[in-house]
Design a protein around this motif. Structure first.
Motif, PDB file in Angstrom:
ATOM      1  N   ILE A  75       0.834  -1.201   0.000  1.00 24.61           N
ATOM      2  CA  ILE A  75       0.000   0.000   0.000  1.00 24.61           C
ATOM      3  C   ILE A  75       0.869   1.252   0.000  1.00 24.61           C
ATOM      4  CG2 ILE A  75      -1.717   1.266   1.310  1.00 24.61           C
ATOM      5  CD1 ILE A  75      -2.794  -1.399   2.243  1.00 24.61           C
ATOM      6  N   MET A 128       1.839   1.951  -3.434  1.00 25.07           N
ATOM      7  CA  MET A 128       0.751   2.604  -4.153  1.00 25.07           C
ATOM      8  C   MET A 128       0.680   4.076  -3.789  1.00 25.07           C
ATOM      9  SD  MET A 128      -2.101  -0.345  -3.957  1.00 25.07           S
ATOM     10  CE  MET A 128      -3.376   0.617  -4.702  1.00 25.07           C
ATOM     11  N   PHE A 131       0.524   6.971  -6.246  1.00 24.74           N
ATOM     12  CA  PHE A 131      -0.728   7.729  -6.403  1.00 24.74           C
ATOM     13  C   PHE A 131      -0.888   8.853  -5.387  1.00 24.74           C
ATOM     14  CE2 PHE A 131      -1.746   3.446  -8.047  1.00 24.74           C
ATOM     15  CZ  PHE A 131      -2.027   3.789  -9.349  1.00 24.74           C
ATOM     16  N   LYS A 158      -4.164   9.964  -2.777  1.00 27.72           N
ATOM     17  CA  LYS A 158      -5.382   9.284  -3.227  1.00 27.72           C
ATOM     18  C   LYS A 158      -5.545   7.965  -2.491  1.00 27.72           C
ATOM     19  CE  LYS A 158      -4.967  10.610  -7.798  1.00 27.72           C
ATOM     20  NZ  LYS A 158      -4.736  10.093  -9.149  1.00 27.72           N
ATOM     21  N   VAL A 159      -4.430   7.387  -2.107  1.00 29.69           N
ATOM     22  CA  VAL A 159      -4.482   6.193  -1.261  1.00 29.69           C
ATOM     23  C   VAL A 159      -4.767   6.678   0.152  1.00 29.69           C
ATOM     24  CG1 VAL A 159      -3.211   4.202  -0.411  1.00 29.69           C
ATOM     25  CG2 VAL A 159      -2.792   5.057  -2.712  1.00 29.69           C
ATOM     26  N   PRO A 160      -5.940   6.322   0.685  1.00 28.04           N
ATOM     27  CA  PRO A 160      -6.348   6.940   1.951  1.00 28.04           C
ATOM     28  C   PRO A 160      -5.370   6.673   3.082  1.00 28.04           C
ATOM     29  CG  PRO A 160      -7.840   5.167   1.319  1.00 28.04           C
ATOM     30  CD  PRO A 160      -6.905   5.353   0.178  1.00 28.04           C
ATOM     31  N   LEU A 184      -6.269   3.879   5.522  1.00 22.24           N
ATOM     32  CA  LEU A 184      -5.971   2.503   5.114  1.00 22.24           C
ATOM     33  C   LEU A 184      -4.555   2.131   5.546  1.00 22.24           C
ATOM     34  CD1 LEU A 184      -7.031   0.069   3.560  1.00 22.24           C
ATOM     35  CD2 LEU A 184      -5.915   0.977   1.533  1.00 22.24           C
TER      36      LEU A 184
END
Lengths: 232, 338
Positions: B160, B163, B167, B170-172, B175
């Motif tokens: 994650i 990611m 990104f 945008k990757v919360p 999370l």
């Protein structure tokens, strides 16, 4: 910040769900036979240690060390729930014997310690080859058998290795203890233990499930954020 | 990139950026080596004990695991503390931080797997663990499964994190935080447990303890190391979080420490506090936490308003104490109670 707290709560809920049954505890020695500090006239044929909860099978070591570092355990330790026992060859000279143990506590770490008892009269093992009327304060010279370094698989009663008695009494005992304990497979015990802690299969299942949930969460989150961008 | 750095001049040089993580690491390693030496398993006649490589290797690897996990949690919490309203100033910071979170997550996974190897070796003194032995260990002992789960979570966190590198926000952030905290959950499973109806409440108390400590420590180090230029906005946010964590950590620590002792035979309170290794380590941790309170309060109530450079000094003191507490924490999971 509120979202963060929500996240924490969710994690706690997950912790609760993930936790296996209450089968784990920290094992502590609560008793033994012979008791710690006992003075015995007759040599015991078996030593038993009692813990507060069931001990893990497969990782228990128990040894009985006599005067002069001689080793007397016969075979490896047998775990029956809270009781860990080991057979003892007929003890030799009178004096202090130390039952040393190292078991795997049910909560997953080793617990070691010792229990001491005193043999007031020489046991049958003392009469064997060398000096019959050994003095009570017998020193290593009186200990009959060379201490076998491996665990004798089918140890006869009496003195297992008479030939070793002659030359090398003193030094050998201190060198190496009995080999690693490999408990006789007690299948029902193992099954109960596996049921209690899930086994690796369950762990893999949990990890797989968590990965799926996380992957789904990532996809949803990414899609939502890109959609939000499109709208903007 | 250059325009953005101009907006937020990086005041921290590489050396000052290494200061807090360095202090934390040194404190933790120092404490764990001292505590492990004092609480080492005593020799038992006739029973083989693991050699020094395992005796010291295991606690050191466990501490490194904790440090990596704290780093991941702290760096994951950082975007929440920075806020998302002023990307011009926060993006340059996050661009530096995101790859670090991935690296720390990898380190976490590797140390977790290494811990399994060392734990296996601890149970088979004198033998170098083979793959078969490790498989047996993981199959039969919960602590091994817990570490495996932790390693898996760390790998997911790394994924994650990658990611997020790609990104951005945008990757919360939530999370990332959840995955990191998830990976912390199995850690208490490797410590002590009790056989009683209080088993579950005590476990949850320990979970809260571990998570609270990681968020507090990791957050402090991340904020003081990477958010220096934004301290006026970030520090109040962090201070609120830290207060919650402080209360959570002290309460859950007392409950689980005293509860575990009270419910283990041989751990009669209050005498066992001073006679058992576990009790002494609990006392040490209480003292360390008590020492943290005035330092944290000083930062929160005095320095925050005036925005002096001495925040750094006080934060350094706080982080050092936290490091010591983490080192003791590893020793406490292995100390004998009864």
């Amino acid at each position: 910040m509120r979202r963060l707290l929500t996240v924490l709560l969710v994690a706690c809920a997950a912790a609760w769900a993930l936790m296996p049954g209450a089968a784990w505890a920290h094992d502590v020695l609560v008793g033994s036979d012979p008791a710690d500090g006992a003075r015995l006239d007759a040599a015991p044929s078996e030593v038993t240690l009692v813990f507060n909860t069931a001990v893990r099978t497969g990782y228990a070591h128990v040894n009985v060390t006599g005067p002069g570092g001689t080793s007397w355990a016969d075979g490896s330790a047998v775990v029956r729930k809270e009781r860990v026992s080991v057979k003892v060859r007929p003890l030799g000279a009178a004096g202090e014997y130390v039952v040393g143990y190292r078991i795997l506590s049910s909560d997953g770490h080793p617990v070691s310690g010792k229990v001491t008892f005193t043999l007031t009269r020489p046991g049958p093992g003392a009469e064997a080859p060398a000096t019959p009327g050994a003095t009570p304060a017998a020193t290593p010279t009186a200990t009959p058998t060379g201490t076998p370094t491996g665990t004798p698989t089918a140890a006869p009663t009496g003195t297992p290795v008479p030939s070793a008695a002659g030359g090398d009494q003193a030094g050998q005992g201190a060198v190496s203890p009995t080999g690693p304990a490999s408990t006789a497979p007690d299948l029902s015990m193992q099954a109960a233990e596996a049921a209690a802690n899930g086994g690796a299969g369950m762990a893999v299942l949990w990890i797989g499930g968590a990965l799926l949930v996380l992957a789904a969460g990532t996809v949803v989150a990414l899609r939502r954020s890109t959609r939000g961008e499109d709208r903007a | 990139m250059t325009t953005l750095t101009a907006a937020a001049p990086p005041r921290a040089t590489p050396t000052t950026r290494l200061l807090l993580p360095g202090l934390f690491t040194v404190g933790a390693l120092l404490a764990v080596v001292i505590a492990s030496t004092l609480t080492a398993e005593e020799a038992v006649p006739g029973i083989p004990l693991p050699g020094p490589a395992v005796e010291y290797g295991l606690p050191i690897v466990r501490v490194l695991l904790d440090l990596a996990a704290v780093a991941v949690v702290g760096l994951s919490v950082l975007p929440k503390l920075l806020g998302f309203d002023t990307p011009d100033t926060t993006e340059p910071i996050m661009r530096r931080v995101r790859p670090l979170a991935v690296t720390a997550a990898w380190a976490w996974a590797i140390t977790a797997l290494l811990t399994i190897v060392f734990q296996t070796a601890e149970l088979s003194p004198g033998a170098i663990p083979t793959l078969g032995m490790i498989a047996d260990y993981v199959d039969s002992v919960g602590a091994g499964q817990g570490m495996l789960f932790s390693a898996a979570c760390a790998l997911v966190a790394a994924g994650i994190g990658l990611m997020a590198v790609r990104f951005g926000e945008k990757v919360p952030a939530e999370l990332r935080i959840v995955v990191a905290l998830f990976g912390l959950l199995p850690i208490p499973v490797t410590g002590h447990a009790v056989d009683s109806v209080w088993h579950d409440p005590l476990m949850i108390s320990m979970e809260l303890h571990v998570m609270g400590a990681a968020v507090w420590t990791g957050g402090l180090i991340a904020v003081m190391t990477y958010a220096r230029p934004l301290l006026p906005e970030v520090l109040p946010r962090f201070s609120r979080l830290a207060t919650v964590c402080l209360l959570l950590v002290s309460a859950s620590g007392l409950v689980s420490g005293l509860g575990t002792m009270a419910l283990t035979p041989g751990g009669e309170l209050p005498g066992a506090l001073l006679t058992t290794e576990y009790g002494l380590l609990v006392v040490t941790k209480v003292v360390l936490t008590a020492a943290l309170v005035p330092v944290a309060a000083y930062i929160r109530f005095r320095l925050m308003r005036q925005q002096k450079t001495s925040v750094a000094v006080w934060a350094a003191a706080e982080v050092s104490i936290m490091g010591l507490a983490y080192g003791v924490a590893v020793a406490i999971t292995r100390a004998s109670i009864g």
